[in-house]
Design a protein around this motif. Sequence first.
Motif, short mmCIF file in Angstrom:
data_model
loop_
_atom_site.label_atom_id
_atom_site.label_comp_id
_atom_site.label_asym_id
_atom_site.label_seq_id
_atom_site.Cartn_x
_atom_site.Cartn_y
_atom_site.Cartn_z
N LEU A 188 -10.41 -53.11 -16.58
CA LEU A 188 -10.99 -53.14 -17.93
C LEU A 188 -11.03 -51.70 -18.16
O LEU A 188 -10.78 -51.24 -19.53
N TYR A 189 -11.57 -51.00 -17.38
CA TYR A 189 -11.91 -49.49 -17.51
C TYR A 189 -10.51 -48.61 -17.86
O TYR A 189 -10.47 -47.95 -18.67
N ARG A 190 -9.58 -49.00 -17.27
CA ARG A 190 -8.33 -48.50 -17.29
C ARG A 190 -8.00 -48.81 -18.90
O ARG A 190 -7.17 -47.80 -19.23
N PHE A 191 -7.99 -50.04 -19.38
CA PHE A 191 -7.58 -50.28 -20.50
C PHE A 191 -8.19 -49.39 -21.64
O PHE A 191 -7.68 -48.74 -22.40
N PHE A 192 -9.58 -49.21 -21.61
CA PHE A 192 -10.36 -48.27 -22.30
C PHE A 192 -9.97 -46.92 -22.21
O PHE A 192 -9.91 -46.08 -23.31
N LEU A 193 -9.58 -46.43 -21.01
CA LEU A 193 -9.26 -45.05 -20.70
C LEU A 193 -7.64 -44.85 -21.47
O LEU A 193 -7.53 -43.66 -22.01
N GLU A 194 -6.83 -45.74 -21.46
CA GLU A 194 -5.58 -45.72 -22.06
C GLU A 194 -5.69 -45.67 -23.69
O GLU A 194 -4.80 -45.53 -24.25
N HIS A 195 -6.87 -46.16 -24.12
CA HIS A 195 -6.97 -46.30 -25.79
C HIS A 195 -8.23 -45.50 -26.05
O HIS A 195 -9.22 -46.31 -26.33
N PRO A 196 -7.99 -44.44 -25.98
CA PRO A 196 -9.22 -43.54 -26.31
C PRO A 196 -9.79 -43.74 -27.90
O PRO A 196 -11.09 -43.43 -28.10
N LEU A 197 -8.83 -43.98 -28.55
CA LEU A 197 -9.40 -44.25 -29.94
C LEU A 197 -10.46 -45.34 -30.24
O LEU A 197 -11.41 -45.33 -30.72
N LEU A 198 -10.19 -46.39 -29.47
CA LEU A 198 -11.01 -47.44 -29.34
C LEU A 198 -12.38 -47.34 -28.71
O LEU A 198 -13.43 -47.52 -29.05
N THR A 199 -12.22 -46.49 -27.47
CA THR A 199 -13.51 -45.98 -26.89
C THR A 199 -14.35 -45.22 -27.65
O THR A 199 -15.42 -45.26 -27.65
N ASN A 200 -13.57 -44.04 -28.59
CA ASN A 200 -14.17 -42.95 -29.20
C ASN A 200 -15.07 -43.95 -30.38
O ASN A 200 -16.26 -43.47 -30.78
N THR A 201 -14.31 -44.76 -30.99
CA THR A 201 -14.93 -45.73 -32.17
C THR A 201 -15.80 -46.36 -31.59
O THR A 201 -16.95 -46.56 -32.49
N GLY A 202 -15.91 -47.05 -30.45
CA GLY A 202 -16.96 -47.83 -29.87
C GLY A 202 -18.35 -46.90 -29.70
O GLY A 202 -19.29 -47.49 -29.91
N ALA A 203 -18.10 -45.67 -29.14
CA ALA A 203 -19.08 -44.72 -28.94
C ALA A 203 -19.69 -44.52 -30.22
O ALA A 203 -21.19 -44.30 -30.46
N LYS A 204 -19.19 -44.26 -31.38
CA LYS A 204 -19.78 -43.88 -32.70
C LYS A 204 -20.52 -45.35 -33.27
O LYS A 204 -21.42 -44.94 -33.85
N LEU A 205 -19.94 -46.33 -33.02
CA LEU A 205 -20.56 -47.73 -33.41
C LEU A 205 -21.91 -47.68 -32.58
O LEU A 205 -22.79 -48.06 -33.54
N ILE A 206 -22.01 -47.42 -31.38
CA ILE A 206 -23.25 -47.49 -30.68
C ILE A 206 -24.19 -46.48 -31.51
O ILE A 206 -25.35 -46.82 -31.57
N PHE A 207 -23.81 -45.20 -31.69
CA PHE A 207 -24.64 -44.22 -32.32
C PHE A 207 -25.15 -44.65 -33.71
O PHE A 207 -26.43 -44.87 -34.14
N LEU A 208 -24.30 -45.48 -34.34
CA LEU A 208 -24.76 -46.04 -35.98
C LEU A 208 -25.74 -47.17 -35.61
O LEU A 208 -26.69 -47.39 -36.39
N LEU A 209 -25.36 -48.07 -34.70
CA LEU A 209 -26.36 -48.95 -34.41
C LEU A 209 -27.70 -48.80 -33.81
O LEU A 209 -28.80 -49.31 -34.40
N GLU A 210 -27.74 -47.53 -33.15
CA GLU A 210 -29.21 -46.96 -32.99
C GLU A 210 -29.91 -46.29 -34.21
O GLU A 210 -31.19 -46.56 -34.43
N GLY A 211 -29.15 -45.81 -35.13
CA GLY A 211 -29.48 -45.27 -36.19
C GLY A 211 -30.14 -46.22 -37.10
O GLY A 211 -30.85 -46.07 -38.06
N PHE A 212 -29.52 -47.74 -37.07
CA PHE A 212 -29.84 -48.72 -37.83
C PHE A 212 -31.51 -49.13 -37.68
O PHE A 212 -32.04 -49.87 -38.54
N PHE A 213 -31.85 -48.65 -36.65
CA PHE A 213 -33.40 -48.88 -36.54
C PHE A 213 -34.30 -48.41 -37.26
O PHE A 213 -35.61 -48.60 -37.25
#
Length: 140
Positions: A51-76
């Motif tokens: 699973l980790y190799r999949f996310f390492l091979e798809h950096p756009l998905l991983t970076n988008t997910g990180a930004k999503l987590i940031f925005l979810l934190e901001g939703f508070f």
Amino acid sequence: MRYFACWVYFSSLLWKMINGSFWQPDFGIESLKENVAYILYEDPAGKLAFLYRFFLEHPLLTNTGAKLIFLLEGFFIVGFFTKKWDKVLFVLIFLIHGLLCFFADVVFIELCVLAFLFIPAAGWARLQTWVSSLKRGSSA
């Protein structure tokens, strides 16, 4: 305490914005590399490593997910203005920490204790009634 929890999550977004990780386009993939390298080294054939190799091979998905987590934190920030969204904030805590547990290898349970602050008084009353009915049922 509820406002403190809202501040903890919202300030997390502010901290990331002020110190630049929010603006770094490849923050998600770099964070993933740093946090899961030992799993890929110790168990390269494992399911988790796959699973980790999949996310390492798809950096756009991983970076988008990180930004999503940031925005979810901001939703508070909505927690400062209304209690109508407390059910959503309750779920967001588990979502945020579930994702962080997987991608950043942080402890899940200890951080999810803050979710209890978003249970309304009526929810606690229902829980108390349910526990009381369990106690009566077990003593009979």
